[in-house]
Design an enzyme around this catalytic site. Structure first.
Site: not given
Lengths: 192, 178
Positions: A55, A149, A173, A52, A175, A83, A147
């Site tokens: 995480r 590539g 920590e 707690d 899954t 653009r 983006i």
């Protein structure tokens, strides 16, 4: 003793190793919690309390990786995508979704941390942060790579490294699946 | 009104750590990734930045933070963690200090253990590293079914464990045992 050192997909500069305890005696005062630690299931409960606390921070680290990928691809896009390119609206939409997701995940992480600082039980909120942050960051890294590539796939840029680094944040920590179990049990009132 | 802004102290921390990430972490990220390691002098510098107390958590039984103000260790971890991971997430896992062992010791340890294992053990000398292990080969990352046991001996002054491999200890190879 240190056993096998793992060769991993990502976070390669941080070693992960197997440790073997063979007939290992532990002094009583080295047992975390000492006397209280001998009660049944106390170690398990202490581990959950520690999660707690940790995480939200782990979720934030994932967000940091995702933000790195997002900022990098945004700068790359400004320079490389004209653009009036037909790609531009697609890229804008992907980047908009990325920033939205990262911002939302950041709020969840900070809320869980604020609750811990103010001594408000935060188990559900810590799990929400841990469930959301790595997933948002993973989507950010995937978007950045797609983006860009072929350049995104190349070691010329750090995007591929962030793509490799981020996946484990949805694993260690606790899954993402475990986090959703924790959240669900809080909702349905079945968490012990 | 809900205020999502960081206060001045936290914003100053964020800026400081971001600057550290820009200057010290990001430029070395690729080399560290390819080498699979971080240079000792860089580890030392990381340690200096963190006071060799990475991930230290102030005493949970106090309502005050380290400087006498409200507790803020959780927010520090979140704000600082994001900035440092932005620089390089792998390198910051090499920062000397309690690491992931910190929250466990802080939440469940005795005051004496806090002093010894969150502070004194890191005073002076070579960088030291804490580690946390909750994973076994057949247990994955679910903490409930691990088979490693440490039965208490009758004299209650020690406990022993059977041979059991614990996999996936972050920083396991660097962990200091002392």
């Amino acid at each position: 003793m240190v056993g096998r050192i793992e060769h991993k997909l990502g976070l390669t500069a941080s070693e992960t190793a197997e440790l073997v305890f063979d007939d290992c005696r532990i002094p009583f005062d080295h047992i975390v919690g000492a006397e209280e630690a001998l009660r049944p299931a106390s170690g398990f409960k202490a581990t959950l309390r520690a999660f707690d606390a940790s995480r939200p921070g782990v979720a934030a680290m994932a967000i940091g990786i995702g933000r790195a990928a997002f900022e990098y691809v945004a700068e790359w896009s400004r320079a490389e995508i004209p653009r009036h390119s037909r790609r531009r609206p697609f890229v804008e939409a992907r980047l908009a979704a990325t920033e939205r997701d990262l911002a939302a995940a950041r709020v969840l992480a900070r809320r869980a941390a604020w609750m811990a600082d103010n001594r408000i039980p935060n188990s559900k909120e810590a799990s929400m942060a841990k469930a959301a942050g790595p997933r948002a960051a993973l989507r950010a890294c995937v978007s950045a790579l797609e983006i860009m590539g072929p350049e995104g796939y190349s070691r010329e840029h750090l995007v591929e490294k962030w793509f490799r680094d981020i996946k484990v944040y949805d694993i260690f920590e606790g899954t993402g699946q475990i986090q959703r179990v924790v959240i669900g049990r809080h909702i349905l009132g079945r968490l012990d | 009104m809900i205020d999502f802004a960081l206060d001045d102290r936290m914003e100053a921390l964020r800026e400081f750590l971001h600057g550290f990430a820009v200057d010290e972490l990001r430029p070395r990220a690729r080399a560290a990734d390819l080498a699979g390691t971080v240079e000792p002098e860089v580890i030392a510098r990381l340690g200096e930045m963190a006071g060799d107390r990475a991930a230290i958590v102030p005493p949970l039984r106090s309502d005050e933070g380290l400087d006498g103000g409200p507790r803020s260790d959780g927010m520090v971890a979140v704000v600082g963690g994001e900035e440092l991971a932005w620089g390089d997430a792998a390198m910051i896992l090499n920062i000397p200090g309690p690491g992931l062992a910190g929250p466990s010791i802080s939440s469940a340890g005795t005051p004496d253990q806090h002093r010894r294992f969150l502070s004194e053990i890191f005073d002076g000398g070579a960088p030291r590293f804490g580690a946390l292990a909750v994973t076994e080969a057949q247990a994955g990352s679910d903490v409930s079914p691990p088979s490693t046991r440490g039965p208490a001996e009758r004299a209650r002054n020690s406990s022993s464990s059977s041979r059991a491999p614990l996999a996936w200890w972050s920083a396991g190879s660097s962990t200091s045992w002392g």
